[in-house]
Scaffold this active site. Sequence first.
Site, PDB file in Angstrom:
ATOM      1  N   ASP A  13       0.821  -1.211   0.000  1.00 33.46           N
ATOM      2  CA  ASP A  13       0.000   0.000   0.000  1.00 33.46           C
ATOM      3  C   ASP A  13       0.858   1.267   0.000  1.00 33.46           C
ATOM      4  OD1 ASP A  13      -2.270   1.491   0.033  1.00 33.46           O
ATOM      5  OD2 ASP A  13      -2.827   1.057   2.107  1.00 33.46           O
ATOM      6  N   HIS A  30       3.134   3.188  -9.024  1.00 32.09           N
ATOM      7  CA  HIS A  30       2.976   1.737  -9.165  1.00 32.09           C
ATOM      8  C   HIS A  30       4.245   1.130  -9.785  1.00 32.09           C
ATOM      9  CE1 HIS A  30      -1.092   1.859  -7.797  1.00 32.09           C
ATOM     10  NE2 HIS A  30      -1.555   2.523  -8.841  1.00 32.09           N
ATOM     11  N   LEU A 124      10.395 -20.956  -4.483  1.00 32.06           N
ATOM     12  CA  LEU A 124       9.383 -20.111  -3.830  1.00 32.06           C
ATOM     13  C   LEU A 124       8.044 -20.175  -4.575  1.00 32.06           C
ATOM     14  CD1 LEU A 124       8.808 -17.584  -1.861  1.00 32.06           C
ATOM     15  CD2 LEU A 124       9.413 -16.188  -3.854  1.00 32.06           C
TER      16      LEU A 124
HETATM   17  C1  FPP Z   1      -1.874   0.101  -3.352  1.00 26.69           C
HETATM   18  O1  FPP Z   1      -1.400   1.434  -3.414  1.00 26.69           O
HETATM   19  C2  FPP Z   1      -1.335  -0.659  -4.450  1.00 26.69           C
HETATM   20  C3  FPP Z   1      -2.077  -1.182  -5.468  1.00 26.69           C
HETATM   21  C4  FPP Z   1      -3.531  -1.024  -5.581  1.00 26.69           C
HETATM   22  C5  FPP Z   1      -1.435  -1.919  -6.559  1.00 26.69           C
HETATM   23  C6  FPP Z   1      -0.167  -2.650  -6.216  1.00 26.69           C
HETATM   24  C7  FPP Z   1       0.492  -2.961  -7.489  1.00 26.69           C
HETATM   25  C8  FPP Z   1       1.810  -2.943  -7.745  1.00 26.69           C
HETATM   26  C9  FPP Z   1       2.871  -2.724  -6.741  1.00 26.69           C
HETATM   27  C10 FPP Z   1       2.295  -3.126  -9.145  1.00 26.69           C
HETATM   28  C11 FPP Z   1       1.645  -4.207  -9.923  1.00 26.69           C
HETATM   29  C12 FPP Z   1       2.029  -5.552  -9.497  1.00 26.69           C
HETATM   30  C13 FPP Z   1       2.592  -6.457 -10.296  1.00 26.69           C
HETATM   31  C14 FPP Z   1       2.799  -7.847  -9.827  1.00 26.69           C
HETATM   32  C15 FPP Z   1       3.032  -6.132 -11.644  1.00 26.69           C
HETATM   33  P1  FPP Z   1      -2.430   2.616  -3.613  1.00 26.69           P
HETATM   34  O2  FPP Z   1      -2.407   3.006  -5.040  1.00 26.69           O
HETATM   35  O3  FPP Z   1      -3.771   2.225  -3.071  1.00 26.69           O
HETATM   36  O4  FPP Z   1      -1.750   3.709  -2.728  1.00 26.69           O
HETATM   37  P2  FPP Z   1      -2.471   4.936  -1.997  1.00 26.69           P
HETATM   38  O5  FPP Z   1      -3.331   4.350  -0.908  1.00 26.69           O
HETATM   39  O6  FPP Z   1      -1.331   5.734  -1.462  1.00 26.69           O
HETATM   40  O7  FPP Z   1      -3.259   5.686  -3.044  1.00 26.69           O
END
Ligand code: FPP
Length: 235
Positions: A13, A30, A124
């Site tokens: 997050d 991201h 893994l």
């Molecule tokens: C939460 O941060 C994160 C996500 C919704 C996406 C997580 C995805 C990745 C790290 C990249 C994609 C993964 C792969 C395997 C290619 P948020 O955007 O909700 O953060 P915020 O709460 O600060 O807005």
Amino acid sequence: MSQLPKHVAIIMDGNGRWARRHKLAIALGHRKGVEALRDVIRLSSDAGIVALSIFAFSTENWRRSKEEVDALMNLILEYFRKEIDELHERDVIIRILGDKAALPQSQREAVADAERRTQNNNGLHLNIALNYGGQDEIIRAAKSLAAKAVAGEIDPEGITAQTFENELYTAGQPQVDLLIRTSGEMRISNFMLYQCAYAEMLFPEVLWPDYSVDLFKEDLKRFGQRDRRFGGRNA
Ligand code: FPP
């Protein structure tokens, strides 16, 4: 390392807040998040962790702007195309948790290919939650068992934790020992509800793109210091 968790689950997050803080487009948050993930996967594989589950896209994430959903889907496609060789070389077994049917076709094909290619590996277990919801996973398991009971294949009285667990996406894998959610939010957000029954939880304040190998090592150490009783009593 003593007391290494067998199964680590991570809610990555804070990508959005990281991007805003750096005055960058959310997509770049991201993208930076994928870099942090790469390091965590390498350490998990080197350290001999059995399974690593990461929350990449939830059933609720479709509600975000089209621009952000498209950026995440593109990143996912790029990830599977670019990283699969290294993961395969590391003997990683990739499994997708979630409803793949609703993913766009190219993403569906890329993830199916990754699962196929790595299914006979021995390293893994990397579980990537894509279009995943924990309640949805439990409902699917219940439906599947109900259908088997109606077909006369199983006796409802004979359903045990083991038979139920065999219906989950994580069938055959250990329960989650350690759940990490970055960015200071203290919620489970529908992630691996069944598997986290006895998980230790850590909520580091850092935003996911700033999560590092050193912080991961620290969290693994903190896990090793926890007194786990599973409802019982230790001497
Ligand atoms: C939460 O941060 C994160 C996500 C919704 C996406 C997580 C995805 C990745 C790290 C990249 C994609 C993964 C792969 C395997 C290619 P948020 O955007 O909700 O953060 P915020 O709460 O600060 O807005």
